[in-house]
Design an enzyme around this catalytic site. Sequence first.
Site, PDB file in Angstrom:
ATOM      1  N   CYS A   1      40.025  50.706  46.997  1.00 60.29           N
ATOM      2  CA  CYS A   1      38.485  49.490  46.425  1.00 60.29           C
ATOM      3  C   CYS A   1      37.638  49.764  47.514  1.00 60.29           C
ATOM      4  O   CYS A   1      37.339  50.804  48.312  1.00 60.29           O
ATOM      5  CB  CYS A   1      38.655  48.357  45.776  1.00 60.29           C
ATOM      6  SG  CYS A   1      37.091  48.164  45.616  1.00 60.29           S
TER       7      CYS A   1
ATOM      8  N   HIS B   1      40.162  50.379  40.495  1.00 61.00           N
ATOM      9  CA  HIS B   1      41.257  49.710  41.074  1.00 61.00           C
ATOM     10  C   HIS B   1      42.612  50.333  40.579  1.00 61.00           C
ATOM     11  O   HIS B   1      42.365  49.915  38.222  1.00 61.00           O
ATOM     12  CB  HIS B   1      41.004  48.278  40.114  1.00 61.00           C
ATOM     13  CG  HIS B   1      40.263  47.550  41.399  1.00 61.00           C
ATOM     14  ND1 HIS B   1      40.545  46.833  42.501  1.00 61.00           N
ATOM     15  CD2 HIS B   1      39.226  47.394  41.730  1.00 61.00           C
ATOM     16  CE1 HIS B   1      39.767  46.549  42.932  1.00 61.00           C
ATOM     17  NE2 HIS B   1      38.952  46.024  42.937  1.00 61.00           N
TER      18      HIS B   1
ATOM     19  N   GLU C   1      45.572  48.757  39.819  1.00 58.89           N
ATOM     20  CA  GLU C   1      46.682  47.594  39.333  1.00 58.89           C
ATOM     21  C   GLU C   1      45.285  46.537  37.849  1.00 58.89           C
ATOM     22  O   GLU C   1      46.398  46.068  37.376  1.00 58.89           O
ATOM     23  CB  GLU C   1      46.299  46.604  40.682  1.00 58.89           C
ATOM     24  CG  GLU C   1      45.196  45.685  40.912  1.00 58.89           C
ATOM     25  CD  GLU C   1      44.200  46.721  41.592  1.00 58.89           C
ATOM     26  OE1 GLU C   1      43.292  46.776  41.607  1.00 58.89           O
ATOM     27  OE2 GLU C   1      44.068  48.176  41.850  1.00 58.89           O
TER      28      GLU C   1
END
Length: 215
Positions: free
Chosen positions: A82, A192, A194
């Site tokens: 990001c 992202h 994650e």
Amino acid sequence: MSLKIAVIDYGMGNLRSVSKAVELCGAEVDIINEANQIEKYNAIILPGVGAFEPAIKIIKNKGFDTAVKEHISKNKMFLGICLGFQLLFSESYEDGLHKGLDIIEGSVEKFVAPKNEKLIIPHMGWNKIFISKQNQTAQEMYKNINDGDYVYFVHSYFCKPDDKNWIATTTDYSINFCSSVANGNVWGCQFHPEKSSEIGLRILKNFVEHSEEQC
């Protein structure tokens, strides 16, 4: 012994979620906040949430800019996520013009709605990625991942590499923009991983496995 990866803490990252996701992929994770710690690791991750200008100031003030460049020059693995991805570029037009790390020549620019079209900014939520067939490193980054798989985005600015060979994936949001890069040991993604469920974990797993191969 499992691979140890450093996640850089410069005060603007979603450290816990990134660290936990990487641990799920089989690596040990240390969160570091001093530039001289980087040399101990074979792989590092630069996360980030927030604005470009304060982030690059902190990174340069703490000496992370030099340490990251030295790490990359030694052919050690690097992943930017990001804002950490955007910081790799030469410059950003977020709230003025600001110089980045200049690891990737190019710029960070704001989404602008085409004439007569309404565009919601930030670009937030799930969207598709399309993998470059020409970029060989992209094939490693996206092993076991398919064109059109969904990942999670939250951003108002997008990256434009001058050298299109850096592009690993593209995503459509009014324009077709570069949503990730891959070149040798340098990987970066606007989305992202994650927060991207199974697909995101696969990407991180590929990063872990490739880092182990490079050790």
